[in-house]
Design a protein around this motif. Structure first.
Motif, PDB file in Angstrom:
ATOM      1  N   LYS A  30       0.827  -1.207   0.000  1.00  0.00           N
ATOM      2  CA  LYS A  30       0.000   0.000   0.000  1.00  0.00           C
ATOM      3  C   LYS A  30       0.863   1.260   0.000  1.00  0.00           C
ATOM      4  O   LYS A  30       0.554   2.236  -0.702  1.00  0.00           O
ATOM      5  N   GLN A  31       1.912   1.254   0.769  1.00  0.00           N
ATOM      6  CA  GLN A  31       2.801   2.413   0.805  1.00  0.00           C
ATOM      7  C   GLN A  31       3.440   2.663  -0.552  1.00  0.00           C
ATOM      8  O   GLN A  31       3.559   3.807  -1.008  1.00  0.00           O
ATOM      9  N   ILE A  32       3.840   1.603  -1.221  1.00  0.00           N
ATOM     10  CA  ILE A  32       4.439   1.735  -2.554  1.00  0.00           C
ATOM     11  C   ILE A  32       3.404   2.257  -3.534  1.00  0.00           C
ATOM     12  O   ILE A  32       3.687   3.162  -4.352  1.00  0.00           O
ATOM     13  N   MET A  33       2.189   1.721  -3.498  1.00  0.00           N
ATOM     14  CA  MET A  33       1.151   2.150  -4.432  1.00  0.00           C
ATOM     15  C   MET A  33       0.732   3.593  -4.185  1.00  0.00           C
ATOM     16  O   MET A  33       0.369   4.304  -5.123  1.00  0.00           O
ATOM     17  N   ASP A  34       0.774   4.021  -2.931  1.00  0.00           N
ATOM     18  CA  ASP A  34       0.461   5.426  -2.634  1.00  0.00           C
ATOM     19  C   ASP A  34       1.454   6.350  -3.342  1.00  0.00           C
ATOM     20  O   ASP A  34       1.069   7.413  -3.880  1.00  0.00           O
ATOM     21  N   LEU A  35       2.712   5.947  -3.360  1.00  0.00           N
ATOM     22  CA  LEU A  35       3.737   6.747  -4.037  1.00  0.00           C
ATOM     23  C   LEU A  35       3.476   6.831  -5.537  1.00  0.00           C
ATOM     24  O   LEU A  35       3.546   7.899  -6.143  1.00  0.00           O
ATOM     25  N   TYR A  36       3.157   5.683  -6.149  1.00  0.00           N
ATOM     26  CA  TYR A  36       2.911   5.674  -7.596  1.00  0.00           C
ATOM     27  C   TYR A  36       1.600   6.367  -7.949  1.00  0.00           C
ATOM     28  O   TYR A  36       1.482   6.972  -9.023  1.00  0.00           O
ATOM     29  N   HIS A  37       0.643   6.289  -7.053  1.00  0.00           N
ATOM     30  CA  HIS A  37      -0.616   6.996  -7.279  1.00  0.00           C
ATOM     31  C   HIS A  37      -0.384   8.508  -7.301  1.00  0.00           C
ATOM     32  O   HIS A  37      -0.914   9.227  -8.180  1.00  0.00           O
ATOM     33  N   LYS A  38       0.417   9.003  -6.380  1.00  0.00           N
ATOM     34  CA  LYS A  38       0.750  10.434  -6.351  1.00  0.00           C
ATOM     35  C   LYS A  38       1.574  10.819  -7.570  1.00  0.00           C
ATOM     36  O   LYS A  38       1.405  11.914  -8.130  1.00  0.00           O
ATOM     37  N   LEU A  39       2.465   9.919  -7.974  1.00  0.00           N
ATOM     38  CA  LEU A  39       3.291  10.191  -9.147  1.00  0.00           C
ATOM     39  C   LEU A  39       2.427  10.347 -10.397  1.00  0.00           C
ATOM     40  O   LEU A  39       2.647  11.254 -11.215  1.00  0.00           O
ATOM     41  N   VAL A  40       1.436   9.468 -10.546  1.00  0.00           N
ATOM     42  CA  VAL A  40       0.541   9.535 -11.714  1.00  0.00           C
ATOM     43  C   VAL A  40      -0.289  10.812 -11.677  1.00  0.00           C
ATOM     44  O   VAL A  40      -0.542  11.447 -12.715  1.00  0.00           O
ATOM     45  N   GLU A  41      -0.708  11.227 -10.476  1.00  0.00           N
ATOM     46  CA  GLU A  41      -1.504  12.444 -10.353  1.00  0.00           C
ATOM     47  C   GLU A  41      -0.666  13.701 -10.643  1.00  0.00           C
ATOM     48  O   GLU A  41      -1.147  14.634 -11.303  1.00  0.00           O
ATOM     49  N   LEU A  42       0.560  13.704 -10.159  1.00  0.00           N
ATOM     50  CA  LEU A  42       1.414  14.885 -10.323  1.00  0.00           C
ATOM     51  C   LEU A  42       2.029  14.960 -11.713  1.00  0.00           C
ATOM     52  O   LEU A  42       2.268  16.058 -12.231  1.00  0.00           O
ATOM     53  N   ARG A  43       2.298  13.808 -12.323  1.00  0.00           N
ATOM     54  CA  ARG A  43       2.933  13.778 -13.641  1.00  0.00           C
ATOM     55  C   ARG A  43       2.110  12.919 -14.601  1.00  0.00           C
ATOM     56  O   ARG A  43       2.297  11.705 -14.697  1.00  0.00           O
ATOM     57  N   PRO A  44       1.162  13.511 -15.277  1.00  0.00           N
ATOM     58  CA  PRO A  44       0.269  12.763 -16.177  1.00  0.00           C
ATOM     59  C   PRO A  44       1.021  11.969 -17.239  1.00  0.00           C
ATOM     60  O   PRO A  44       0.489  10.977 -17.757  1.00  0.00           O
ATOM     61  N   GLN A  45       2.237  12.377 -17.590  1.00  0.00           N
ATOM     62  CA  GLN A  45       2.984  11.640 -18.612  1.00  0.00           C
ATOM     63  C   GLN A  45       3.332  10.224 -18.158  1.00  0.00           C
ATOM     64  O   GLN A  45       3.663   9.368 -18.988  1.00  0.00           O
ATOM     65  N   HIS A  46       3.251   9.956 -16.840  1.00  0.00           N
ATOM     66  CA  HIS A  46       3.534   8.611 -16.318  1.00  0.00           C
ATOM     67  C   HIS A  46       2.279   7.744 -16.199  1.00  0.00           C
ATOM     68  O   HIS A  46       2.365   6.604 -15.750  1.00  0.00           O
TER      69      HIS A  46
END
Length: 340
Positions: A82-98
């Motif tokens: 869950k902690q890892i997915m929270d990071l990637y979820h924020k990454l996708v929200e902050l950087r749409p190119q990902h």
């Protein structure tokens, strides 16, 4: 899911005041519904897809950690994931190119966490609708206490047998019992008494075996529910001792699971626990139901035997009355003869 959980809703309050037959029907339907629920959960789970996605997480983490110059974390628990997915979820929200790169992975594990919540509901279903009813309506303190005593006696007996196997100087039969054994062998002439004795002892042995089996089932289900609870709500790493041995076989088809095994094994293990709990509940209910049926049959047989005995007593009474009247008549005649 909510619609399915509403089917055949049974709890201790609904069964209260119902006839025994109605209680049996309610619990039987509830166990069948739970079985269908577990089967539905099994059909929706795809362990191959989970294995693929977990390795995808490992690859992404390895790449990310190499760029950041720190050691990638282990996937030892759902909390780690869950902690890892929270990071990637924020990454996708902050950087749409990902989004194209990490979006599917994030979406998959969002569904995965929802599935784990569903499995918590499955356990609550079992606890509230089956386990609670078993304890309230199919649990007898005296029978279970006797069963536990018999389990301990069996364990002591097994320990004693192992001592005998390793020390041949210990006699297999207590010498003090030999005179009793000799007497029993000499008393074979009383066939009828022996037959009655065997019937009584067979019933007693069967009753003791059933009580011991029931106590073993209840103990096993209790221990299973503790492991089930631990794996569902573990905050730290998943304890390998809490997994069912059978769940290890679910991973045999995969080549390398060393870094993801706890999380990969979790859902199959929870499904196996659900299935085993259902089987133990069925065994518990069936055993108690059979014992009650046997008691009823014995009561019917006793009432029939008592009725036959009363009939025989009445016949004897009538015969005694007839014989008494004849005896009085004979006495009267004898008295007349003496007077003459």
């Amino acid at each position: 899911m909510a619609d399915y959980l509403a089917m055949n809703f049974t709890n201790t309050i609904e069964m209260r005041g119902a006839t025994r037959a109605r209680q049996d029907e309610l619990l039987h339907n509830q166990i069948q519904s739970f079985e269908k629920l577990v089967q539905m959960s099994m059909s929706l789970f795809n362990k191959d897809e989970l294995y693929k996605r977990l390795h995808e997480v490992l690859v992404c983490q390895l790449k990310f950690c190499m760029e950041a110059h720190f050691q990638p974390p282990q996937l030892n628990s759902v909390t780690d994931l869950k902690q890892i997915m929270d990071l990637y979820h924020k990454l996708v929200e902050l950087r749409p190119q990902h989004r194209d790169m990490y979006g599917p992975m994030v979406g998959y594990f969002h569904s995965f966490f929802s599935d784990l919540e569903h499995l918590k509901e499955v356990k609550e279903y079992f606890d509230q609708r089956i386990n609670a009813c078993l304890y309230e309506y199919y649990y007898d303190d005296d029978d279970v206490a006797e069963g536990e005593r018999l389990i301990k006696a069996k364990e002591r007996s097994a320990t004693a047998e192992s001592v005998v196997e390793t020390d041949h100087s210990i006699p297999l039969v207590n010498p003090s019992l030999l005179p009793i054994m000799d007497q029993s062998q000499e008393s074979t002439s009383a066939d009828e008494s022996v037959n009655v004795s065997h019937l009584v002892s067979n019933d007693l042995v069967k009753d003791m075996e059933e009580k011991r089996t029931l106590a073993e089932i209840i103990r096993e289900l209790y221990d299973l529910r503790l492991r089930w609870e631990h794996q569902l709500y573990a905050k730290g790493g998943l304890d390998p001792e809490m997994f069912e041995p059978a769940s290890r076989w679910e991973l045999q088809a995969f080549l390398d699971t060393s870094k993801i095994e706890p999380v990969l094994r979790l859902v199959p293990d929870l499904l196996i626990k659900s299935h085993v709990a259902k089987e133990l509940a069925k065994s518990w209910w069936s055993l108690v139901d059979n014992r009650r049926h046997q008691v009823n049959q014995r009561l019917i047989q006793f009432e029939s035997a008592l009725e036959n005995l009363l009939m025989e007593v009445k016949v004897v009474e009538v015969k005694m009355n007839i014989d008494g009247a004849a005896l009085e008549e004979y006495r009267d005649r004898l008295k007349e003869m003496e007077e003459k």
